[in-house]
Design a protein around this motif. Structure first.
Motif, PDB file in Angstrom:
ATOM      1  N   PHE A  67      58.567  27.222  18.620  1.00 32.25           N
ATOM      2  CA  PHE A  67      57.864  28.313  17.948  1.00 32.25           C
ATOM      3  C   PHE A  67      56.354  28.223  18.197  1.00 32.25           C
ATOM      4  N   SER A 115      51.695  27.163   8.099  1.00 33.82           N
ATOM      5  CA  SER A 115      52.659  27.610   7.083  1.00 33.82           C
ATOM      6  C   SER A 115      53.821  28.358   7.719  1.00 33.82           C
ATOM      7  N   LEU A 116      53.556  29.098   8.799  1.00 31.27           N
ATOM      8  CA  LEU A 116      54.655  29.784   9.493  1.00 31.27           C
ATOM      9  C   LEU A 116      55.595  28.777  10.154  1.00 31.27           C
ATOM     10  N   GLN A 119      57.831  27.341   7.668  1.00 39.35           N
ATOM     11  CA  GLN A 119      58.877  28.322   7.351  1.00 39.35           C
ATOM     12  C   GLN A 119      60.010  28.269   8.381  1.00 39.35           C
ATOM     13  N   VAL A 120      59.623  28.265   9.661  1.00 36.07           N
ATOM     14  CA  VAL A 120      60.620  28.244  10.747  1.00 36.07           C
ATOM     15  C   VAL A 120      61.432  26.955  10.688  1.00 36.07           C
ATOM     16  N   ARG A 123      64.119  26.606   7.992  1.00 34.48           N
ATOM     17  CA  ARG A 123      65.327  27.433   8.089  1.00 34.48           C
ATOM     18  C   ARG A 123      66.506  26.582   8.532  1.00 34.48           C
TER      19      ARG A 123
ATOM     20  N   SER B   7      56.849  36.837  18.950  1.00 39.63           N
ATOM     21  CA  SER B   7      57.056  35.393  18.914  1.00 39.63           C
ATOM     22  C   SER B   7      56.791  34.825  17.527  1.00 39.63           C
ATOM     23  N   PRO B  11      61.448  34.233  15.188  1.00 44.29           N
ATOM     24  CA  PRO B  11      62.021  32.976  14.692  1.00 44.29           C
ATOM     25  C   PRO B  11      62.161  32.913  13.174  1.00 44.29           C
ATOM     26  N   LEU B  12      61.556  33.862  12.457  1.00 42.95           N
ATOM     27  CA  LEU B  12      61.607  33.821  10.996  1.00 42.95           C
ATOM     28  C   LEU B  12      62.811  34.571  10.437  1.00 42.95           C
ATOM     29  N   ALA B  54      49.824  35.216   6.647  1.00 40.40           N
ATOM     30  CA  ALA B  54      49.729  34.230   7.722  1.00 40.40           C
ATOM     31  C   ALA B  54      49.933  34.894   9.087  1.00 40.40           C
TER      32      ALA B  54
END
Lengths: 206, 77
Positions: A67, A115-116, A119-120, A123, B7, B11-12, B54
């Motif tokens: 990511f 922070s992203l 999150q990824v 999961r 991108s 992925p989220l 973000a």
């Protein structure tokens, strides 16, 4: 890693339903057939459903790494990533020539990406993990300047005999200031406001 | 720019194939309209808009270096 058991009339159907529940693709799964099931007579008598166990076979760290890499590629920032995992903490060190853009003003871009990434990564994990993104030792440098700032503002608060409010900061940066001043008996620290505008206050003890 | 948004978002979410981005160009600004599957909206916005914020921070950081126009990111259903 996540694992579920699913049933269906055939093995394929059972697998299908498990993948749907886990929201993953077949290549990302580890499948064990527990019971192949039986059609039975006319599909009624003596039929037994097929049972499969499906385990998520995705490395969360690798996904998180991919990511970060793809986001940086798309920002035209070539990077290399080193990762260190300690318990539930994951530390990614980003090595690049163009880290300035990646860090942003007071680290805001780096914090957003951090922070992203968290999150990824979460999961794909059972246990919640904490991600730290660092570039060119930014976190260390920032920590040093926050400690300096803390001490400077603590003496200012004492000198002027009034509370000093700091600008809003993320929790891990506030923590650095709280602990820097924890041993200082002349001042007290606390935070006010709600995220993301939560800010720290240094109060002199009278 | 679209690649960067993809991108960040794909992925989220649970339905990456339903992520679409449309660019609307006006005189002095570009608006990127992001749509995701209904069930994924919460993931893209996050608690109190934390995730959306973000995403925007990263997108705008890149936009400042490449675009002359102001860039906005809209999240719609």
């Amino acid at each position: 890693m996540k694992e579920i058991t699913a049933t269906g009339q055939t093995v394929d159907e059972a697998v299908e339903s498990a993948l749907k529940q886990l929201k993953i693709k077949k290549e990302q799964a580890l499948i064990t057939v527990v019971d192949e099931g039986k059609k039975g007579l006319f599909g009624i008598f003596g039929s037994r459903p097929a049972i499969v166990k499906v385990k998520v076979n995705i490395d969360p760290i690798e996904e998180a790494k991919k990511f970060v890499k793809s986001v940086c590629d798309n920002m035209d920032i070539p990077i290399e990533i080193e990762s260190v995992v300690e318990g539930k903490n994951v530390h990614f060190n980003l090595i690049s020539e163009k880290t300035g853009l990646l860090i942003g003003k007071r680290g805001q871009t780096l914090n957003a990406l951090q922070s992203l990434t968290q999150q990824v990564l979460n999961r794909y994990t059972d246990q919640y993990m904490v991600v730290v993104l660092d570039a060119e030792n930014y976190r260390k440098r920032r920590e040093e300047s926050l400690v300096q700032l803390a001490n400077r503002l603590a003496s200012k608060a004492l000198r002027e005999r009034k509370e000093i409010k700091l600008e809003p900061m993320p929790s891990f940066e506030r923590k650095i200031i709280h602990s820097a001043l924890a041993d200082n008996e002349k001042v007290k620290t606390y935070s006010i406001g709600t995220e993301p505008h939560r800010r720290l206050v240094i109060q002199p003890k009278f | 720019m679209k690649n960067l948004i993809e991108s960040l978002v794909k992925p989220l979410v649970d339905y990456p194939e339903e992520v679409t981005i449309e660019a609307v160009e006006e005189d002095n600004r570009i608006i990127y309209k992001l749509t995701v599957h209904k069930d994924d909206i919460g993931k893209v916005i996050g608690k109190r808009g934390r995730v959306a914020k973000a995403i925007r921070t990263v997108v705008y950081a890149y936009a400042h270096t490449t675009e002359n126009k102001k860039v906005f990111l809209e999240i719609t259903e």
